[in-house]
Motif scaffolding. Structure first.
Motif, mmCIF file in Angstrom:
data_model
loop_
_atom_site.group_PDB
_atom_site.id
_atom_site.type_symbol
_atom_site.label_atom_id
_atom_site.label_comp_id
_atom_site.label_asym_id
_atom_site.label_seq_id
_atom_site.Cartn_x
_atom_site.Cartn_y
_atom_site.Cartn_z
ATOM 1 N N LEU A 120 0.830 -1.200 0.000
ATOM 2 C CA LEU A 120 0.000 0.000 0.000
ATOM 3 C C LEU A 120 0.865 1.250 0.000
ATOM 4 O O LEU A 120 0.548 2.235 -0.680
ATOM 5 C CB LEU A 120 -0.919 -0.006 1.222
ATOM 6 C CG LEU A 120 -1.962 1.113 1.296
ATOM 7 C CD1 LEU A 120 -2.813 1.176 0.034
ATOM 8 C CD2 LEU A 120 -2.847 0.931 2.531
ATOM 9 N N LYS A 121 1.966 1.225 0.727
ATOM 10 C CA LYS A 121 2.886 2.373 0.744
ATOM 11 C C LYS A 121 3.447 2.608 -0.656
ATOM 12 O O LYS A 121 3.542 3.753 -1.134
ATOM 13 C CB LYS A 121 4.019 2.093 1.731
ATOM 14 C CG LYS A 121 5.150 3.133 1.743
ATOM 15 C CD LYS A 121 4.680 4.479 2.233
ATOM 16 C CE LYS A 121 5.858 5.374 2.627
ATOM 17 N NZ LYS A 121 6.815 5.644 1.546
ATOM 18 N N LYS A 145 -5.642 3.466 -12.033
ATOM 19 C CA LYS A 145 -5.117 3.709 -10.685
ATOM 20 C C LYS A 145 -6.176 3.400 -9.619
ATOM 21 O O LYS A 145 -5.847 2.906 -8.536
ATOM 22 C CB LYS A 145 -4.631 5.153 -10.544
ATOM 23 C CG LYS A 145 -3.456 5.519 -11.441
ATOM 24 C CD LYS A 145 -2.272 4.577 -11.259
ATOM 25 C CE LYS A 145 -1.556 4.746 -9.947
ATOM 26 N NZ LYS A 145 -0.318 3.896 -9.860
ATOM 27 N N LEU A 146 -7.446 3.672 -9.923
ATOM 28 C CA LEU A 146 -8.501 3.339 -8.968
ATOM 29 C C LEU A 146 -8.637 1.821 -8.821
ATOM 30 O O LEU A 146 -8.810 1.300 -7.722
ATOM 31 C CB LEU A 146 -9.835 3.953 -9.412
ATOM 32 C CG LEU A 146 -9.959 5.465 -9.245
ATOM 33 C CD1 LEU A 146 -11.301 5.954 -9.781
ATOM 34 C CD2 LEU A 146 -9.812 5.872 -7.784
ATOM 35 N N ARG A 147 -8.577 1.116 -9.953
ATOM 36 C CA ARG A 147 -8.643 -0.346 -9.894
ATOM 37 C C ARG A 147 -7.434 -0.907 -9.154
ATOM 38 O O ARG A 147 -7.547 -1.876 -8.409
ATOM 39 C CB ARG A 147 -8.719 -0.933 -11.303
ATOM 40 C CG ARG A 147 -10.091 -0.769 -11.945
ATOM 41 C CD ARG A 147 -10.355 -1.869 -12.940
ATOM 42 N NE ARG A 147 -11.792 -2.014 -13.163
ATOM 43 C CZ ARG A 147 -12.380 -3.127 -13.544
ATOM 44 N NH1 ARG A 147 -11.664 -4.219 -13.724
ATOM 45 N NH2 ARG A 147 -13.685 -3.191 -13.731
ATOM 46 N N GLU A 148 -6.302 -0.291 -9.377
ATOM 47 C CA GLU A 148 -5.100 -0.733 -8.671
ATOM 48 C C GLU A 148 -5.279 -0.562 -7.158
ATOM 49 O O GLU A 148 -4.872 -1.422 -6.371
ATOM 50 C CB GLU A 148 -3.883 0.056 -9.147
ATOM 51 C CG GLU A 148 -2.583 -0.422 -8.525
ATOM 52 C CD GLU A 148 -1.382 0.419 -8.946
ATOM 53 O OE1 GLU A 148 -0.301 0.213 -8.383
ATOM 54 O OE2 GLU A 148 -1.538 1.301 -9.828
ATOM 55 N N ALA A 149 -5.915 0.542 -6.751
ATOM 56 C CA ALA A 149 -6.154 0.765 -5.321
ATOM 57 C C ALA A 149 -6.991 -0.358 -4.739
ATOM 58 O O ALA A 149 -6.716 -0.862 -3.636
ATOM 59 C CB ALA A 149 -6.848 2.114 -5.119
ATOM 60 N N ILE A 150 -8.021 -0.774 -5.458
ATOM 61 C CA ILE A 150 -8.893 -1.854 -4.981
ATOM 62 C C ILE A 150 -8.120 -3.167 -4.876
ATOM 63 O O ILE A 150 -8.213 -3.889 -3.878
ATOM 64 C CB ILE A 150 -10.105 -2.022 -5.922
ATOM 65 C CG1 ILE A 150 -10.931 -0.734 -5.949
ATOM 66 C CG2 ILE A 150 -10.964 -3.198 -5.476
ATOM 67 C CD1 ILE A 150 -11.989 -0.710 -7.036
ATOM 68 N N LEU A 151 -7.320 -3.463 -5.911
ATOM 69 C CA LEU A 151 -6.537 -4.701 -5.907
ATOM 70 C C LEU A 151 -5.519 -4.721 -4.772
ATOM 71 O O LEU A 151 -5.316 -5.753 -4.116
ATOM 72 C CB LEU A 151 -5.838 -4.870 -7.263
ATOM 73 C CG LEU A 151 -6.746 -5.227 -8.440
ATOM 74 C CD1 LEU A 151 -6.012 -5.040 -9.763
ATOM 75 C CD2 LEU A 151 -7.241 -6.670 -8.310
ATOM 76 N N VAL A 152 -4.883 -3.580 -4.548
ATOM 77 C CA VAL A 152 -3.897 -3.487 -3.469
ATOM 78 C C VAL A 152 -4.564 -3.675 -2.110
ATOM 79 O O VAL A 152 -4.037 -4.374 -1.233
ATOM 80 C CB VAL A 152 -3.157 -2.131 -3.537
ATOM 81 C CG1 VAL A 152 -2.355 -1.890 -2.259
ATOM 82 C CG2 VAL A 152 -2.230 -2.089 -4.743
ATOM 83 N N LEU A 153 -5.733 -3.055 -1.920
ATOM 84 C CA LEU A 153 -6.461 -3.217 -0.660
ATOM 85 C C LEU A 153 -6.837 -4.678 -0.429
ATOM 86 O O LEU A 153 -6.684 -5.206 0.678
ATOM 87 C CB LEU A 153 -7.720 -2.347 -0.674
ATOM 88 C CG LEU A 153 -7.527 -0.860 -0.361
ATOM 89 C CD1 LEU A 153 -8.807 -0.088 -0.650
ATOM 90 C CD2 LEU A 153 -7.115 -0.656 1.096
ATOM 91 N N SER A 156 -3.663 -6.657 0.418
ATOM 92 C CA SER A 156 -3.062 -6.310 1.706
ATOM 93 C C SER A 156 -3.992 -6.581 2.884
ATOM 94 O O SER A 156 -3.544 -6.971 3.964
ATOM 95 C CB SER A 156 -2.663 -4.828 1.712
ATOM 96 O OG SER A 156 -1.848 -4.509 0.604
ATOM 97 N N TYR A 157 -5.286 -6.362 2.686
ATOM 98 C CA TYR A 157 -6.276 -6.498 3.758
ATOM 99 C C TYR A 157 -7.506 -7.232 3.203
ATOM 100 O O TYR A 157 -8.538 -6.606 2.923
ATOM 101 C CB TYR A 157 -6.681 -5.122 4.300
ATOM 102 C CG TYR A 157 -5.520 -4.174 4.500
ATOM 103 C CD1 TYR A 157 -4.725 -4.236 5.644
ATOM 104 C CD2 TYR A 157 -5.194 -3.229 3.521
ATOM 105 C CE1 TYR A 157 -3.656 -3.384 5.827
ATOM 106 C CE2 TYR A 157 -4.126 -2.371 3.684
ATOM 107 C CZ TYR A 157 -3.351 -2.453 4.830
ATOM 108 O OH TYR A 157 -2.286 -1.604 4.999
ATOM 109 N N PRO A 158 -7.441 -8.547 3.026
ATOM 110 C CA PRO A 158 -8.527 -9.316 2.384
ATOM 111 C C PRO A 158 -9.894 -9.113 3.034
ATOM 112 O O PRO A 158 -10.920 -9.122 2.343
ATOM 113 C CB PRO A 158 -8.058 -10.769 2.520
ATOM 114 C CG PRO A 158 -6.574 -10.686 2.685
ATOM 115 C CD PRO A 158 -6.319 -9.418 3.425
#
Length: 268
Positions: A120-121, A145-153, A156-158
């Motif tokens: 996430l960082k 970038k928005l989709r990437e944010a969702i995938l990263v979340l 990182s935090y299922p």
């Protein structure tokens, strides 16, 4: 100079920079917001709990919530934060593509404090160059970038999928309990109605059955009662109280207070 900067065609991602303390009052959070605290301190209050974000902290503020927030820059420095607003349309498209289907659930706290995570960082660091460039990213890049944010979340935090893909609207809840916790938020009655799962007409009707007074009059009375307590018992100054309890300006607060108690708040 204090500023909150979304790029012209990049409104979902916002960079905030403040040189002095900024008391923003309250805000209705209409979409999920993922935030990275770069420097300074942010204090959030949701009516249930107070959250403090320090440099390096991540938080996820859930949609359809009321929050109060104050921004404090470090001594001799700047308050900086980076926020990603994840809208419902993007999440619905994502859930269809990846077949995420979640049952509605209840969670009273408006803010989820996320433990530090390198992934996430790294994602947040990748956004900063867009604010250092004169070029405006196109809509395709914004969507990626928005989709990437969702995938990263999700990586990182299922467990956050339960919140991300809950598309339900506020259901009818205990109006008396909600109002006693949130009376100090200065929002329109239609917002209170929506958050308690009612139309404006039903909200007003239910409210008067419970409190035997109109919502507008009750809100003024309840806020003044709280103000009197904070000034008399806690020793707070009127200038520090009026925003905290839901008034827009000090003069209006002072006028209403004197009308109710026969004396200016500064004389208590």
């Amino acid at each position: 100079m204090n500023q909150t900067v979304p790029k012209p065609d990049f409104p979902q991602i916002v960079f905030s920079c403040y040189h002095s303390r900024s008391r923003e009052g309250e805000q209705f959070v209409g979409e999920h917001v993922l935030t990275y605290q770069i420097s300074g301190t942010l204090v959030l209050i949701d009516g249930h709990k107070t959250y403090i974000s320090n440099p390096g902290d991540f938080r996820f503020t859930k949609r359809n919530n009321l929050v109060k927030f104050s921004k404090y820059p470090p001594e001799g420095g700047e308050f900086k934060s980076l926020s990603v607003h994840i809208d419902q349309e993007t999440l619905r498209k994502f859930s269809l593509d990846y077949e995420y289907h979640i049952e509605p659930h209840q969670e009273k706290n408006a803010v989820i404090e996320l433990p530090p995570h390198k992934l996430l960082k790294s994602y947040m660091d990748s956004l900063l160059p867009y604010y250092e460039s004169d070029k405006t990213p196109n809509q395709q890049l914004v969507a990626l970038k928005l989709r990437e944010a969702i995938l990263v979340l999700l990586q990182s935090y299922p467990e956050i999928k339960e919140t991300l893909f809950d598309f339900s609207e506020p259901g009818k809840i205990d109006l008396e309990g909600f109002m006693n916790k949130h009376f100090h938020f200065n929002v329109q009655l239609k917002r209170f109605a929506y958050l308690t799962g009612r139309s404006l007409a039903t909200f007003k009707r239910d409210f008067e059955k419970i409190f035997h007074i109109s919502p507008s009059r009750w809100l003024v009375q309840r806020r003044l009662e709280e103000a009197y307590y904070l000034i008399k018992e806690k020793g707070k100054a009127p200038s520090d109280v009026y925003l905290e309890i839901g008034f827009e300006d000090l003069s209006h607060f002072s006028f209403a207070f004197k009308k109710a108690y026969g004396v200016a708040p500064s004389r208590i």
